[in-house]
Write an enzyme that holds these catalytic residues in place. Sequence first.
Site, mmCIF file in Angstrom:
data_model
loop_
_atom_site.group_PDB
_atom_site.id
_atom_site.type_symbol
_atom_site.label_atom_id
_atom_site.label_comp_id
_atom_site.label_asym_id
_atom_site.label_seq_id
_atom_site.Cartn_x
_atom_site.Cartn_y
_atom_site.Cartn_z
ATOM 1 N N GLU B 50 89.336 61.493 -139.717
ATOM 2 C CA GLU B 50 90.503 60.640 -139.452
ATOM 3 C C GLU B 50 90.713 60.374 -137.960
ATOM 4 O OE1 GLU B 50 90.476 63.158 -141.602
ATOM 5 O OE2 GLU B 50 91.321 62.481 -143.524
ATOM 6 N N PHE B 112 101.297 70.873 -152.357
ATOM 7 C CA PHE B 112 99.906 70.763 -151.927
ATOM 8 C C PHE B 112 99.745 69.579 -150.972
ATOM 9 C CE2 PHE B 112 95.575 69.024 -152.671
ATOM 10 C CZ PHE B 112 94.886 70.027 -152.004
ATOM 11 N N GLN B 113 99.125 69.828 -149.836
ATOM 12 C CA GLN B 113 98.886 68.819 -148.798
ATOM 13 C C GLN B 113 100.171 68.167 -148.294
ATOM 14 O OE1 GLN B 113 95.549 66.308 -150.146
ATOM 15 N NE2 GLN B 113 94.207 67.764 -149.101
ATOM 16 N N LYS B 162 104.058 59.384 -152.441
ATOM 17 C CA LYS B 162 103.159 58.873 -153.472
ATOM 18 C C LYS B 162 103.889 58.118 -154.588
ATOM 19 C CE LYS B 162 99.182 60.067 -156.239
ATOM 20 N NZ LYS B 162 98.172 61.075 -156.590
ATOM 21 N N MET B 480 82.830 67.246 -115.203
ATOM 22 C CA MET B 480 84.103 67.165 -114.491
ATOM 23 C C MET B 480 84.733 68.553 -114.335
ATOM 24 S SD MET B 480 85.894 65.197 -112.843
ATOM 25 C CE MET B 480 85.956 63.438 -113.136
HETATM 26 C C1 TPP Z 1 89.585 66.875 -126.132
HETATM 27 C C2 TPP Z 1 89.428 67.317 -124.726
HETATM 28 N N1 TPP Z 1 89.206 68.629 -124.440
HETATM 29 C C3 TPP Z 1 89.045 69.037 -123.151
HETATM 30 C C4 TPP Z 1 89.108 68.142 -122.125
HETATM 31 C C5 TPP Z 1 88.931 68.599 -120.682
HETATM 32 N N2 TPP Z 1 87.741 67.965 -120.082
HETATM 33 C C6 TPP Z 1 87.817 66.898 -119.268
HETATM 34 S S1 TPP Z 1 86.330 66.339 -118.783
HETATM 35 C C7 TPP Z 1 85.533 67.561 -119.626
HETATM 36 C C8 TPP Z 1 84.049 67.670 -119.613
HETATM 37 C C9 TPP Z 1 83.370 66.473 -120.176
HETATM 38 O O1 TPP Z 1 81.990 66.742 -120.228
HETATM 39 P P1 TPP Z 1 80.956 65.596 -120.570
HETATM 40 O O2 TPP Z 1 81.408 64.857 -121.755
HETATM 41 O O3 TPP Z 1 79.591 66.180 -120.626
HETATM 42 O O4 TPP Z 1 81.113 64.602 -119.338
HETATM 43 P P2 TPP Z 1 80.660 64.801 -117.803
HETATM 44 O O5 TPP Z 1 81.879 65.186 -117.056
HETATM 45 O O6 TPP Z 1 79.611 65.839 -117.759
HETATM 46 O O7 TPP Z 1 80.176 63.441 -117.420
HETATM 47 C C10 TPP Z 1 86.458 68.394 -120.275
HETATM 48 C C11 TPP Z 1 86.096 69.580 -121.065
HETATM 49 C C12 TPP Z 1 89.383 66.796 -122.467
HETATM 50 N N3 TPP Z 1 89.516 65.847 -121.540
HETATM 51 N N4 TPP Z 1 89.513 66.405 -123.755
#
Ligand code: TPP
Lengths: 163, 573
Positions: B50, B112-113, B162, B480
Site C-alpha cells: 500500500e 478484525f482488521q 463496510k 548521506m
Molecule cells: C524511510 C527513511 N528512513 C531513514 C532515512 C534517513 N536517511 C536519509 S538518507 C539515508 C541513506 C540513503 O542511502 P542511499 O539510498 O543508498 O542513498 P545515498 O545517500 O547513498 O545516495 C537515510 C538512511 C530516510 N530519509 N527515510
Amino acid sequence: MRHIISLLLENESGALSRVSGLFSARGYNLESVTVAPTNDRSLSRMTIVTSGTDEIVEQITKQLNKLVDVVRLSDLTESSHIERELLLIKVRAEGTGREEIRSLVDIFRGQIVDVTDKSYIIQLTGDGQKIDAFMNALGEHSILEVARSGSTGIARGERVLRY
Amino acid sequence: MELSGGEIVMEALRREGVEHIFGYPGGAALHIYDALYQQDAVEHILVRHEQGAVHAADGYARATGKPGVVLVTSGPGVTNCVTGIATANMDSIPMVVLSGQVATKAIGSDAFQECDAVGITRPCVKHNFLVDRIEDLADVMAKAFYVATSGRPGPVLVDIPKDITAPHIKVPFEYPEQIRMRSYNPTVKGHPGQIRKAVDLLLSAERPMIYSGGGVILGDASEELTALTRELGYPITNTLMGLGAYPATDEQFVGMLGMHGTYEANMGMHECDVLFAIGVRFDDRVTGELEHFCPHARIVHIDVDPASISKNVHVDVPIVGEVRHVLADMHKVVQASERRPDQQALETWWGQIRRWAATDCLAYDREADVIKPQYVIEKLYELTKDSETYVTSDVGQHQMFAAQFYKFDKPRRWINSGGLGTMGFGLPSAMGVKLAHPDATVVCVTGEASIQMCIQELSTMKQYDLPVVIVNLNNRYMGMVRQWQEFFYSKRYSHSYVDALPDFVALAESFGHRGVRVENKADVEGVLREALERRGEVTFLDFITDQTENVYPMIAAGKGHHEMHLSSDRELA
Ligand SMILES: Cc1ncc(C[n+]2csc(CCOP(=O)(O)OP(=O)(O)O)c2C)c(N)n1
Ligand SMILES: [Mg+2]
C-alpha cells in the site's frame, strides 16, 4: 501573554481532537479547553486558554483557522470581554470551621450547594484569578476535592461571534 | 438513479474525472472492489504494497496536477499508507485516499482488521472523514476532492465502513455540482493594497533576490513567475521543491539554495536587501540558522496558506492568495508603474553574483577513474534534455546530486520527497508518472539503500508495462548518513554500511526486467543511451560509484548562508 480564544466549529465527532491534536503536535501551551453546542446545534463553541509570545499566538490562531472544521475564530483578549469559570469544591467543614467557611463563601459570593455534617460543596463562578484567590483563602488543608470547568468567555458590547 | 455505496464511490470518481487509481484489496474494501469490477471508467493499478500505491498516486499527482487516488482496505491496508500520506502532506500534494473500515456497528469493538484510520492519519492529512451514513457518501466524496485540490492542496482520507458500501442497500444518487463549506474558504486573489506595496518595495531594491518554491509548481504559476522575473531582471533561486518552476538554463537562474545549494544562491540570499519569496515555507534546510537568515533584507512573501506567512521568519509585506493570480497582478502593476529597477545598482549586484559563481562550487573530480555520481547525472542530463523527461528520486546523496546537476527547465519534471524525505518514494512515484505520461521518458534516480524500501513495485511495473529507467547510484553506503558521520561523528560509521546487497541485475531479471551493472566510467554514457532508447522495457542500471564521495557545497546545521563549506580540499577565503 495569556490569551483566551473562542471558536465556532462544526459539531462533528473529530473536531475536538483536531484542535487538541494541533496543540500537542505543535507544542503550543494549552491551559484549558471548554466546549459545548450552541443554539445552532450544528455548531459547537470552544474556548481555549493559551499563552505565548505574540508570534506564537498569531501562529496558533492561523493554524486553528486552517483546520477545516473551524468556522469562526476570535481572540477575546484583543478587546474588552467577560471571562467566567465555574468551580465546584468539596471542603472539610467541622466545628467552628463551618462558620468561617460560610463567611468566606459570602465574601466571594459563592453558594453552598450541598451539606453533610463533615463537609460542604461550594459553587463559585468568576474569572480564574477570583477562583484562585478563593481556593487560597480556604487553605490547602480544608480542600477535599476540586472540579474546575476551565474558562469560557464572550466579548463585551456589539462584537459577536456567530455564523 | 439508485446506487449502492460501492457504486456511489465509483460514480463519484468518474464525475471527478479520475482515470486511474492505485490500490490493494481486502475484506472491508471488497464491496467497493466489486463495484470497481463492474465499471470501466476508472482503471485500477494493483500495487504490491500500500505504501507503493500512495507514492504512485503522489507521483501521478505531481506530474499532472490532478489529484492522485488510492483505494485500500481497513487495518493494515490503511496503516501501510501512513508514510505515503505523510509524504504527500509535507509537500502539499493533492490526493484522495479511500479506505475500507469495519462495519459501523463493529467500530470500537476491536473487530478484525479494525484501526482508527481517522485518528491515525489526523496529524498527517489536510482533512479526513469517517462516513457514517450512506446518504452522506456522495457529498463527502465531493468535499474530499474539493478540499484536496483547492487552497494549499493536500491529502484527504475518506474512511468508509463496510456496511455503507453493501451492494443490496441503495439510495437515490445525487452528486453535488458545486461544493460550499462554511468552514473552508481559501483565498484566491491577493489584496491590491499589499500588491502595490510589494511592487514598490521590489522596485526600490538594490540587491534583490527572488526565492521561489514548490508553491509555484503546485499553483501552476511558472509562466507568470518567469515573465515577472524576466521583466525585473533580478536573480532567482529555487528550492529543492521548486526546481523547474523557472528554467534552470536561463541566465537569471543562480541554482538551488539551502543546505546543498550553490554558493551564489546562498550568498545572494545573505547579502540581498529585498527578498521576494514566492510559494515557499522557509524550511530549515533552506534557511539555515534563522538568526543569520537574510540579515539585510526586507521580505515580500506570497503564499496561499496564511499560516505559512511569518511562521519561521518575520515578513514585511505578506500577500495571501494563489501565486498565479498574485504574480500576474503584480506584473501588471510593475508594467503600469513609472518606476524601473535601478539598473546601475542591479549591474553592480550581478557583478558580485558572477564573482560568487566563479568559485564553481559544484566542481568535482572529473578526471577520477571511478564513476562519480555527479558524472552519471551529467550524462543523464545531456542524453535526455531534448526529450520530454521526468526524473523522480529517492532520498540521500543521489537526490542532491540529481537536484544539483540535472537542469530542469520545466515544472513538474523533478519529483522528489522534499518535506518528509521518504526513502522508498522514487520507484513507485516513477511508476505513477509513467502511467500519467506513457510517451515521456521517466527516470528514477536512486541509491542502493532507498531502492530496497519499495522494490516490490518492480512487479507492478511488469504487470502494467510501465517502462522506467532506474539509475541506481550504488555507493554501497547510506551515503548521506555516512557523510554526516564523517563530518560530525569523527568517522564512526554506525550502521550506515549496506552490507549483503542483492545482485541488482539478477533481481531486476527475476522480475522480468533488464538489468545492467556498470563498473567502468567509459561505459556510463553508452549504457544510459541504450536504456533510454529501449523504450519498451524497464532497465535497472546499477552504477558502481565512488564509495566516499560527498555532497558539496554544504551548510552545516546551525550555520548561516554565508558559512558554506565548499569541499574537503577547498575552503572559502
Ligand atoms: C524511510 C527513511 N528512513 C531513514 C532515512 C534517513 N536517511 C536519509 S538518507 C539515508 C541513506 C540513503 O542511502 P542511499 O539510498 O543508498 O542513498 P545515498 O545517500 O547513498 O545516495 C537515510 C538512511 C530516510 N530519509 N527515510
Ligand atoms: Mg547509497
